[in-house]
Enzyme design. Structure first.
Site, PDB file in Angstrom:
ATOM      1  N   LYS A 111     -12.003  -8.306   8.950  1.00 47.92           N
ATOM      2  CA  LYS A 111     -10.310  -8.288   8.369  1.00 47.92           C
ATOM      3  C   LYS A 111     -10.139  -9.438   7.518  1.00 47.92           C
ATOM      4  CE  LYS A 111      -8.047  -5.778  11.679  1.00 47.92           C
ATOM      5  NZ  LYS A 111      -7.401  -5.846  13.250  1.00 47.92           N
ATOM      6  N   LYS A 194     -15.834   3.500  12.069  1.00 53.11           N
ATOM      7  CA  LYS A 194     -14.633   3.810  13.106  1.00 53.11           C
ATOM      8  C   LYS A 194     -13.721   4.485  12.667  1.00 53.11           C
ATOM      9  CE  LYS A 194     -12.332   0.525  14.473  1.00 53.11           C
ATOM     10  NZ  LYS A 194     -11.829  -0.926  15.073  1.00 53.11           N
ATOM     11  N   LYS A 197      -6.944   3.055  11.818  1.00 50.34           N
ATOM     12  CA  LYS A 197      -5.248   3.042  11.275  1.00 50.34           C
ATOM     13  C   LYS A 197      -5.488   2.494   9.799  1.00 50.34           C
ATOM     14  CE  LYS A 197      -3.133   1.777  15.381  1.00 50.34           C
ATOM     15  NZ  LYS A 197      -2.667   0.708  16.193  1.00 50.34           N
TER      16      LYS A 197
HETATM   17  P1  TYM Z   1      -5.806  -1.473  18.630  1.00 52.54           P
HETATM   18  O1  TYM Z   1      -4.122  -1.663  18.275  1.00 52.54           O
HETATM   19  O2  TYM Z   1      -6.877  -1.686  17.391  1.00 52.54           O
HETATM   20  O3  TYM Z   1      -6.275  -0.334  19.438  1.00 52.54           O
HETATM   21  C1  TYM Z   1      -5.597   0.181  20.630  1.00 52.54           C
HETATM   22  C2  TYM Z   1      -6.704   0.660  21.615  1.00 52.54           C
HETATM   23  O4  TYM Z   1      -7.427   1.713  20.751  1.00 52.54           O
HETATM   24  C3  TYM Z   1      -8.914   1.544  21.009  1.00 52.54           C
HETATM   25  N1  TYM Z   1      -9.460   2.163  19.690  1.00 52.54           N
HETATM   26  C4  TYM Z   1     -10.311   2.987  19.903  1.00 52.54           C
HETATM   27  N2  TYM Z   1     -11.105   3.849  20.677  1.00 52.54           N
HETATM   28  C5  TYM Z   1     -11.981   4.427  20.362  1.00 52.54           C
HETATM   29  N3  TYM Z   1     -12.225   4.818  19.076  1.00 52.54           N
HETATM   30  C6  TYM Z   1     -11.617   4.569  18.175  1.00 52.54           C
HETATM   31  N4  TYM Z   1     -11.972   4.667  16.742  1.00 52.54           N
HETATM   32  C7  TYM Z   1     -10.595   3.547  18.257  1.00 52.54           C
HETATM   33  N5  TYM Z   1      -9.900   2.565  17.756  1.00 52.54           N
HETATM   34  C8  TYM Z   1      -8.958   1.944  18.353  1.00 52.54           C
HETATM   35  C9  TYM Z   1      -9.070   0.180  20.835  1.00 52.54           C
HETATM   36  O5  TYM Z   1     -10.118  -0.437  21.575  1.00 52.54           O
HETATM   37  C10 TYM Z   1      -7.948  -0.262  21.850  1.00 52.54           C
HETATM   38  O6  TYM Z   1      -8.095  -0.154  23.131  1.00 52.54           O
HETATM   39  N6  TYM Z   1      -6.474  -6.339  20.159  1.00 52.54           N
HETATM   40  C11 TYM Z   1      -6.294  -5.030  20.556  1.00 52.54           C
HETATM   41  C12 TYM Z   1      -4.991  -4.958  21.166  1.00 52.54           C
HETATM   42  C13 TYM Z   1      -4.609  -5.890  22.372  1.00 52.54           C
HETATM   43  C14 TYM Z   1      -4.921  -5.844  23.622  1.00 52.54           C
HETATM   44  C15 TYM Z   1      -4.555  -6.837  24.278  1.00 52.54           C
HETATM   45  C16 TYM Z   1      -5.692  -4.939  24.213  1.00 52.54           C
HETATM   46  C17 TYM Z   1      -3.840  -7.113  22.312  1.00 52.54           C
HETATM   47  N7  TYM Z   1      -3.879  -7.610  23.450  1.00 52.54           N
HETATM   48  C18 TYM Z   1      -5.088  -7.128  25.549  1.00 52.54           C
HETATM   49  C19 TYM Z   1      -6.308  -4.894  25.477  1.00 52.54           C
HETATM   50  C20 TYM Z   1      -5.885  -6.361  26.199  1.00 52.54           C
HETATM   51  C21 TYM Z   1      -6.144  -4.116  19.378  1.00 52.54           C
HETATM   52  O7  TYM Z   1      -5.861  -4.339  18.303  1.00 52.54           O
HETATM   53  O8  TYM Z   1      -6.144  -2.611  19.642  1.00 52.54           O
END
Ligand code: TYM
Length: 332
Positions: A111, A194, A197
């Site tokens: 990032k 991947k 968004k």
């Molecule tokens: P974020 O918002 O990027 O994504 C949310 C969830 O979606 C999953 N994900 C995917 N799974 C499979 N294939 C993909 N292409 C894909 N893109 C996204 C992510 O693995 C995630 O589970 N840091 C985290 C948010 C967060 C969090 C936490 C998660 C903040 N605090 C505490 C668990 C526990 C994030 O940015 O996810």
């Protein structure tokens, strides 16, 4: 009872990767665990946001959770900033997280890119806030997609460092739950990247709010290769687009890759894609429709978040008070 914590950033459209890698697994787990599902709006601030869009997105992610089948009575659903303890615990844990550990985080490197000196402190500290999210509730299991694995390992390391430093086995070491055939859904335009968004191409992802026409167009245009589909998953090696589409089909159908290969062995992509469109529309169509209905009921969404924040805040308050006691912060 074991406790689950997981979250999603309210940054733009939710896509099929978020659904298959995270939300759908949460729905399946809510019966067996005490569940807390968060909309991590403080994490969203690590990238520039338009305030009105952040607010709308927070409500939209809430609607997605409920539309996908998360029961707001059984589970706690709330937005992170509504419980101030996340920020406070993040500070305390940050004082136990060596820079060397944070420097290894690949997501920060991606990032921040080449402009490392211009990257903000929040983006660098992001995994510490994530550790705080989980540990504030002493969560034991964290269901996420594969891309969050490194952050979860860090959360475990930080919990261990805290416990060792104070000689007190206070935080459980949270277990990552990276589940199913679609723990890493790839872009429809490039099977080596991947689904995300932040990909500038709308054609690269299926959004949960896409209607049937949009889903069909995106799947029909998805990149493929010239060969027919193989009869076993081994035949997908070196064919990232085919592997991704078969994985998506298998996940949506609730089967494994071997079964999906058996069903489509020898098929041309044109035929397979037709079946995938039908399945994706059948699964995602009702979720998108329910999301649209719920986002027009702001009062309902806000009431769920308010109640969720009260319930989460009650648990967080008890733990934070214990942590303050452990580290020696005066509680007058
Ligand atoms: P974020 O918002 O990027 O994504 C949310 C969830 O979606 C999953 N994900 C995917 N799974 C499979 N294939 C993909 N292409 C894909 N893109 C996204 C992510 O693995 C995630 O589970 N840091 C985290 C948010 C967060 C969090 C936490 C998660 C903040 N605090 C505490 C668990 C526990 C994030 O940015 O996810």
């Amino acid at each position: 009872m074991n406790r689950i914590f997981s979250g999603i950033q309210p940054t733009g459209n939710l896509h099929l990767g978020n659904y298959l890698g995270a939300i759908r697994n949460w729905v399946a787990m809510q019966r067996d665990y005490d569940c807390i599902f968060c909309i991590v709006d403080l994490h969203a601030l690590t990238q520039p946001q338009v305030p009105a869009e952040l607010l709308a997105s927070t409500r939209e992610v809430t609607a997605a959770y409920i539309a996908a089948g998360i029961d707001p009575e059984r589970c706690i659903i709330f937005n992170q900033s509504a419980v101030p303890g996340h920020a406070e615990l993040s500070w305390i844990l940050g004082c136990h997280a060596p820079l060397g550990w944070l420097n290894r985080m690949t997501q920060f490197k991606e990032k921040a890119g080449k402009q490392r000196d211009n990257a903000v402190l929040g983006l660098f500290a992001y995994p510490v806030l994530m550790a705080a999210d989980i540990l504030l509730y002493k969560a034991t299991h964290v269901p996420v997609g594969e891309d969050q694995k490194q952050h979860l390992e860090l959360a475990r390391d930080i919990a261990g460092a805290f416990n060792r430093h104070y000689g007190h086995d206070y935080f459980p070491l949270p277990e990552p739950q990276i589940l199913g055939v679609a723990a890493r859904v790839m872009s429809l335009r490039d099977g080596t990247r991947k689904m995300s968004k932040s990909d500038p191409s709308e054609q690269s992802r299926i959004n949960l709010t896409d209607d049937a026409d949009a889903i069909a167009t995106k799947i029909r245009r998805a990149k493929t290769d010239p060969h027919p589909l193989p009869d076993t998953p081994e035949g997908l090696a070196g064919r990232p687009e085919a592997e991704n589409l078969i994985g998506i089909y298998a996940a949506l159908a609730g089967m494994n890759e071997a079964d999906a290969c058996r069903r489509f062995q020898g098929a041309l992509f044109s035929d397979f894609k037709g079946a995938l469109v039908d399945l994706a529309v059948a699964v995602l169509g009702p979720i998108g429709a329910e999301m649209r209905r719920l986002t027009s009921e702001l009062g309902y969404i806000d009431a769920i978040l308010r109640r969720g924040a009260e319930r989460a805040g009650a648990i967080a308050g008890v733990h934070l008070d214990e942590v303050r006691g452990i580290v020696g912060l005066l509680r007058p």
